[in-house]
Design an enzyme around this catalytic site. Sequence first.
Site, PDB file in Angstrom:
ATOM      1  CD  GLU A 216      -2.506   2.226  -3.305  1.00  0.00           C
ATOM      2  OE1 GLU A 216      -3.437   2.300  -3.224  1.00  0.00           O
ATOM      3  OE2 GLU A 216      -1.728   2.026  -2.051  1.00  0.00           O
TER       4      GLU A 216
ATOM      5  CG  ASP B 234      -1.673   1.391   1.245  1.00  0.00           C
ATOM      6  OD1 ASP B 234      -2.642   1.696   0.649  1.00  0.00           O
ATOM      7  OD2 ASP B 234      -1.527   2.045   2.614  1.00  0.00           O
TER       8      ASP B 234
END
Length: 700
Positions: free
Chosen positions: A386, A349
């Site tokens: 990401e 993330d």
Amino acid sequence: MTRLPERLESGSPYPLGSTFNGLGVNFAVFSAHAERMELCLFDETGRHEIARLDLPEWTDEIWHGYLPDARPGLLYGFRANGPYAPEEGHRFNPNKLLLDPYTRRTFGRVRWHDALHGYRVNSPRADLSFDRRDSATYMPKSVVVSHAFDWDADRRPNTPWSETIIYEAHVKGLTQLMESVPAAERGTYRALSHPDLIAHLQRLGITAIELMPVHGFVQDRFLQEKDLVNYWGYNSLAFFAPETRYMHNNHANDLRLAVRRLHAAGIEVILDVVYNHTAEGSELGQTMCFRGLDNATYYRLQKDNPRYCVNDTGTGNTFNLDQPRVLQMVTDSLRYWAEDYHIDGFRFDLGSTLGRTGDGGFDPGASFFDVLRQDPILGRLKLISEPWDIGPGGYQLGNHPPGFAEWNDKFRDSTRRFWRGDAGVRPEFAARLSGSGDLFDRRARRPWASVNYVASHDGQTLTDITRYEQRHNEANGEDNRDGHGDNLSCNWGAEGPTKDAEINSVRERVRRSMLITVLAALGTPMLLAGDEFGRTQQGNNNAYCQDNEISWVDWAQAASKEGESLSAFVRRLILIRKHYPLVRSNAYLYGEEIAPGIRNIDWFDERGEPLSDDDWHNAEGKALVMRRARLTEDGGFEAITMLMNGSQASLDFDLPAPHAYRRLLVDSSDATIGERDVTEKTIAVQDRTAILLYARGSIE
């Protein structure tokens, strides 16, 4: 443990955390700036502190001690003594019980109370004040564990990247409404190993399931005060401990069992992990672990005023992976999940945050990336980033080092725009279909580095992309202001569900065209759980706080006529991808001529003519033909041709020469159209439709 000693033995600085050796437990915790570290022991209820013992040794900035006769199941925490000087970055407060950063299990949950703060909430001096209340009552406790699990027969699938198809899912939401799963097991780790779920993934052809966060996380106070929850789980506090909410009867091995059974079915398990920040929030947040142990080391602080956290993540704090011990904790955590849970990969993330260096900028040669790439265990796993955060220069798509794949939001956006019928999308769309070599083709990277998707947990589902033009997040309690304002979606004439047959026909066609795009493009395809049978979130594009039917996968929809039809269509697409190597080419193609009149990739218009420079710059051009070709061992060639009509009218597509044997593989205009031989040289392609053809022939 029959009797508590008055003091601990010296123990060892390694390994970090609590380690049971059969005779007792060693405790070791890092803090470079603490002046004293206390181990606090609790009774089996976690409510009463029964002992407080100093860790007697400090070696290489590791505080450590050994407790003889201690056993697994012991509840504990730490208290760190040191300077409380926020202006210098230090926030030590021995009144605050601290979770062990390396705890493998937690007991209890955070109970929100102002005593969790190191300062007096509402004091005129704000975080410069000092709170003397004991926070232990409101804190979860760390647990000494000793796991035993039989992995002897387990074999990692080790699916090559070029053959990987990812299915993104939430542990609870995936099975909460799955009636074949026993009611008590729905929404748990155990349900992930249910035969019906695994059979569904196998029928689709999924090779990897990517689970949203399972690290121990905290429920946000502001959400609980609104009777909402942190459903997604992007608020981690315990990076070695599985989230207890997903355990069935407190069985910690259920996740291991699920991994083993998924492996036996040939399915890899990838974890979505959050190492960019923690649940402690900004400088005005709580003191629950890292802040109390060594705030100045664990977090990035503003250089001109270390009282304040750097907030590149939008959560209030940012982990400082420039610090060796912080980097060690992250890599130890990854290695633990890889070795003790046999996890096959990780999706990071806000991965840009992990690549930020001392000056705050992003560097593909940052220590985090270097450590993972050279690690003999982690370097062999699937690593996905990401590639953005909200900090300066945070958008880093394509700039990660070799060995990493990246979520490609440019693929997502251009796919949505092309099938919506936007003007001027054709060049961008073509670049994404061909593997985004303009972004990734460097340093020996391959097309699989682009993770291609049209929907993920963050945003609208595939169905909602074609059903809603506006966000409908009223249930989130933020007056519908949260979430993306522009979804690049289209409702095709009515907002939300409709009985209009014509509108529904267009919607279904566009969904199938988008699915063909995801699964026929070069790169690594990713599907959002439930998109294969029409899952909806009722227009909510930010369902992070919705632990209910808005977020849960509706398996009744899967059993409907429409759901079964779409699932069958997805299965066909995945079979096509697996059967035809040209659909999943592991090399970038740039139009090199492989035979007279045949290039390894070529682009045509609906007339079967190669696209000229003027054609590429024609903003109203909404028809596109992509042909990938290769030579065969018998001296001929074979090709995959994709006809795409993004316009609002049916078009006749003249098939480009050379004319050879052709077979229609799939047509998004109608899910029931089966494979057939194509003898005609012109094919009528309905509006917003994609058709995939296979061809083979001889070289003239």
